[in-house]
Scaffold this motif. Sequence first.
Motif, short mmCIF file in Angstrom:
data_model
loop_
_atom_site.label_atom_id
_atom_site.label_comp_id
_atom_site.label_asym_id
_atom_site.label_seq_id
_atom_site.Cartn_x
_atom_site.Cartn_y
_atom_site.Cartn_z
N SER A 195 7.94 10.00 6.47
CA SER A 195 6.71 10.86 5.65
C SER A 195 6.23 9.94 4.34
O SER A 195 5.31 10.07 4.01
CB SER A 195 7.78 12.37 5.07
N VAL A 196 7.25 9.23 4.02
CA VAL A 196 7.04 8.25 2.84
C VAL A 196 5.84 7.07 3.25
O VAL A 196 4.85 6.93 2.37
CB VAL A 196 8.19 7.71 2.03
N GLU A 229 3.92 7.17 5.72
CA GLU A 229 2.65 7.95 5.95
C GLU A 229 1.88 8.22 4.77
O GLU A 229 0.52 7.76 4.62
CB GLU A 229 2.80 9.22 6.73
N ARG A 230 2.60 8.39 3.71
CA ARG A 230 1.97 8.84 2.48
C ARG A 230 1.37 7.49 1.99
O ARG A 230 0.24 7.40 1.24
CB ARG A 230 2.85 9.15 1.44
N LEU A 231 2.19 6.29 1.90
CA LEU A 231 1.75 5.03 1.50
C LEU A 231 0.62 4.65 2.16
O LEU A 231 -0.17 3.85 1.79
CB LEU A 231 3.00 4.12 1.75
N ALA A 268 -1.74 6.07 3.67
CA ALA A 268 -3.03 6.82 3.28
C ALA A 268 -3.55 5.74 2.07
O ALA A 268 -4.97 6.14 1.90
CB ALA A 268 -2.72 8.33 2.91
N ASN A 325 9.98 8.79 -2.46
CA ASN A 325 8.79 9.25 -3.03
C ASN A 325 8.50 9.21 -4.32
O ASN A 325 7.33 8.87 -4.90
CB ASN A 325 8.86 10.72 -2.67
N ALA A 365 7.18 5.77 -4.26
CA ALA A 365 5.93 5.85 -3.91
C ALA A 365 4.83 6.44 -4.94
O ALA A 365 3.50 6.00 -5.37
CB ALA A 365 5.73 6.90 -2.55
N ASP A 366 5.27 7.30 -5.75
CA ASP A 366 4.49 7.86 -6.98
C ASP A 366 4.23 6.61 -7.88
O ASP A 366 2.95 6.51 -8.13
CB ASP A 366 5.10 8.70 -7.92
N VAL A 419 1.29 4.52 -5.97
CA VAL A 419 0.16 5.11 -5.70
C VAL A 419 -0.54 5.06 -7.10
O VAL A 419 -1.65 4.71 -7.45
CB VAL A 419 0.32 6.39 -4.99
#
Length: 326
Positions: free
Chosen positions: A15-16, A18-20, A22, A301, A304-305, A308
């Motif tokens: 899930s992380v 996929e977030r990265l 993006a 996450n 990732a915060d 991002v």
Amino acid sequence: MARTRIFVTQPIAESVIERLRAAADVTVNPDGTRVPDQATLIEGVKNADILFALLHDTVNKAVLAANPNLRAVTSMTITPDRIDVAEATRRGIIVTNIPAVVTDATADINFAILLAVARNVVVGDKKFREGMYPGSQGNYFAGSAVSGKTLGIIGAGRIGQAVARRGRGFNMRIIYADPRRLPADIEKELQATHLPMDEVLKQADFISLHPQLAPETRHLMSDAQFALMKPTAFIVNTSRGPVIEEAALVRALKSNKIAGAALDVYEFEPKVSAELVAMDNVVLTPHLGSAVLELREGMANIVADNAVAIIEGRQPPNCINPEVLT
């Protein structure tokens, strides 16, 4: 405009990833069985703008120098003692960490290995798989009681207090040593008695180590300290490996000065003494303190915060060298 490139040093929650993805082009080192060596980190950094580093990654000058365009090291560690923050700052590289979110997970594994060494869980499992079964009334695997015994906490910070609470659940007497005495209300809640470290070592049936690693706590446990412990006592360490002088621990175990040890961290991590590996009264786990799926996803996450935010030109929420942002 070219997309930001991120190198992740070991597999993390999908899930992380996929977030990265993006926000950036992401490459993940697929080997999650071992801490990546310097060559792996250097190769990854060569083609990255952001290094997504895990707890045990050693990000030294050579790694930081591998790519003059490296923008950031976003780290999944609370204390970045394996990152050369000074060199990163000199090069204008942002370094981020994560908040202290591992208290309960670390306290859980601490008590898990305490129980395992006291009750011969690991050696019993091994021997049973090999066909040995002395029966429930036999003494072959008889270990030490935990309930009602004395738990000595060295370092009564967040994790030390959390371990003490678990000890209270086993009706243990709680004693602790810390340069700063706890407030009276917390002592009352934990039913904990503050004592000098030497007294804690003399009285406790289980010594649980929770100091921060600093010059004064390196080799906090050495020959003199093991000599104070009961020969029936166990030592448990989920803090930092160098808090224990490993050679002194081997000597204490071989001479029966203490009954056993349960370790999740090591002085020369990831290496560990072959003599410790060979001992049945020692439980060894590979730094599992925060190894809880939900927690690790949350930790990733947070990293990732930070990543991002850097990509979007914002100040990352957990930057430890904000001077590079100016």
